[in-house]
Design an enzyme around this catalytic site. Structure first.
Site, PDB file in Angstrom:
ATOM      1  N   LYS A  53       0.847  -1.204   0.000  1.00 52.76           N
ATOM      2  CA  LYS A  53       0.000   0.000   0.000  1.00 52.76           C
ATOM      3  C   LYS A  53       0.882   1.254   0.000  1.00 52.76           C
ATOM      4  O   LYS A  53       0.607   2.222  -0.713  1.00 52.76           O
ATOM      5  CB  LYS A  53      -0.938  -0.016   1.227  1.00 52.76           C
ATOM      6  N   GLN A  97      -4.599  -1.601   9.684  1.00 49.20           N
ATOM      7  CA  GLN A  97      -4.526  -2.925   9.038  1.00 49.20           C
ATOM      8  C   GLN A  97      -5.128  -3.998   9.953  1.00 49.20           C
ATOM      9  O   GLN A  97      -4.823  -4.064  11.144  1.00 49.20           O
ATOM     10  CB  GLN A  97      -3.055  -3.260   8.702  1.00 49.20           C
ATOM     11  N   ASP A 120     -10.958   2.790   4.244  1.00 52.42           N
ATOM     12  CA  ASP A 120     -11.350   1.381   4.141  1.00 52.42           C
ATOM     13  C   ASP A 120     -12.859   1.218   3.999  1.00 52.42           C
ATOM     14  O   ASP A 120     -13.336   0.143   3.642  1.00 52.42           O
ATOM     15  CB  ASP A 120     -10.918   0.624   5.414  1.00 52.42           C
TER      16      ASP A 120
HETATM   17  N1  GUN Z   1      -6.902  -6.896   6.088  1.00 47.51           N
HETATM   18  C1  GUN Z   1      -7.322  -7.639   5.029  1.00 47.51           C
HETATM   19  N2  GUN Z   1      -7.960  -6.857   4.125  1.00 47.51           N
HETATM   20  C2  GUN Z   1      -7.946  -5.594   4.621  1.00 47.51           C
HETATM   21  C3  GUN Z   1      -8.433  -4.357   4.136  1.00 47.51           C
HETATM   22  O1  GUN Z   1      -9.023  -4.242   3.056  1.00 47.51           O
HETATM   23  N3  GUN Z   1      -8.197  -3.295   4.951  1.00 47.51           N
HETATM   24  C4  GUN Z   1      -7.570  -3.388   6.154  1.00 47.51           C
HETATM   25  N4  GUN Z   1      -7.422  -2.281   6.880  1.00 47.51           N
HETATM   26  N5  GUN Z   1      -7.106  -4.535   6.610  1.00 47.51           N
HETATM   27  C5  GUN Z   1      -7.288  -5.632   5.854  1.00 47.51           C
END
Ligand code: GUN
Length: 314
Positions: A53, A97, A120
């Site tokens: 990311k 996350q 998110d």
């Molecule tokens: N863990 C797995 N997928 C995601 C996501 O799309 N966002 C976040 N913040 N954590 C994740």
């Protein structure tokens, strides 16, 4: 049937190039979108996701900051950090996350993120906005599914979309987005009766159940479009040999590295039955990151450009 491969890496590259050019323009007026990524503990998969990311931020010219915290971080400490990020003017998007360590109250932490910075789309305010058709932050993976279909000129309106999996992160928001695009939507899960028969009614089949290669030939209607959200790392030689018998290059790589990634759909069967499908890896995953970047730019525009007119579904 010779199924069309929906190349997520290529679509991601196009999306990121568009975002980079838009950000280059906004940066000339002093607006650089900023993303804060919060990583708690040392889950290896989460570390890789966050690293990717941040790389994407660099690629499009966005500002980013990673905050790494030890696994023993308390809920109160995380809430204090999120409050600080909520108040920072250089941060447009906050990403915590998941999964968080067991002792942390994840729901409380996610609810503490300012909904306008919730890139998110997990905050209940944004969940409600999505469900009621108002402009808001939309979860990245479901947005990626729509982006793949649209950029591949695959019609959604009037089609029957069957989603296997009812998670808050993928299944439920994907249903909302597909409904907004005028699909007829069915959501299935582990207790659905005669799952193969329900799946075989799908024009568009979304697999998001987290069970490697579970959806075999009998779940896929001839000519369906299959979007595979699953990603599992397999190490068993016999199992990988069976699933990747059609892909000698991938088998050779497995023998070198000792592991292989597969989705929720049987990789050999889908290419024989579907008209188009997303591969794993290289299908839906790259779009999740591209949509996170798009959400971060969207959040920056909404927060910093008072005249910006947000659309219901970016
Ligand atoms: N863990 C797995 N997928 C995601 C996501 O799309 N966002 C976040 N913040 N954590 C994740």
């Amino acid at each position: 049937m010779d199924a069309r491969i929906l190349d997520g890496n290529a679509i991601r590259d196009r999306v990121l190039a568009e975002l980079a050019s838009e950000i280059a323009g906004s940066a000339r007026q002093g607006v650089v979108p900023g993303l804060a990524a919060v990583l708690v503990g040392d889950d290896p998969a989460s570390r890789i996701y966050v690293r990717n990311k941040i790389r994407a931020c660099n690629r499009i010219g966005a500002f980013s900051e990673t905050i790494r915290l030890p696994a023993k971080t308390s809920t109160a400490e995380l809430l204090a950090l999120v409050q600080e990020l909520n108040g920072r003017d250089d941060i447009d998007g906050i990403l915590v996350q998941l999964p968080l360590p067991r002792d942390v109250d994840a729901q409380q932490v996610l609810c503490s993120v300012d909904p306008e910075k919730d890139v998110d789309g997990f905050h209940p305010v944004n969940v409600g906005r999505l469900a009621s058709g108002q402009p808001g932050m939309v979860p990245c993976t479901p947005r990626g599914l729509i982006e793949i279909l649209k950029r591949s000129a695959i019609p959604i309106k009037g089609r029957h979309a069957v989603i296997v999996g009812r998670s808050n992160i993928v299944g439920k928001p994907a249903a909302m987005l597909l409904l907004a695009e005028h699909a007829t939507v069915t959501i299935c899960h582990s207790r659905t009766r005669d799952l193969p028969a329900v799946c075989r009614r799908a024009d568009i089949l979304v697999a998001a159940l987290g069970r490697p290669a579970m959806l075999t030939r009998k779940y896929i209607r001839e000519g369906a479009v299959v979007l595979d959200v699953g990603i599992s790392r397999l190490r068993d030689e016999a199992e990988v040999g069976r699933l990747l018998a059609h892909a000698p290059n991938r088998l050779a790589r497995f023998r070198k590295t000792g592991s292989a990634l597969v989705g929720d759909v049987h990789p050999g069967h889908v290419r024989e039955v579907a008209s188009a499908f997303t591969p794993v890896p290289g299908g839906v995953g790259p779009l999740t990151i591209a949509m996170l970047m798009s959400n971060t730019l969207e959040a920056a525009k909404r927060r910093r450009q008072p005249s910006y007119d947000a659309t219901a579904f970016p």
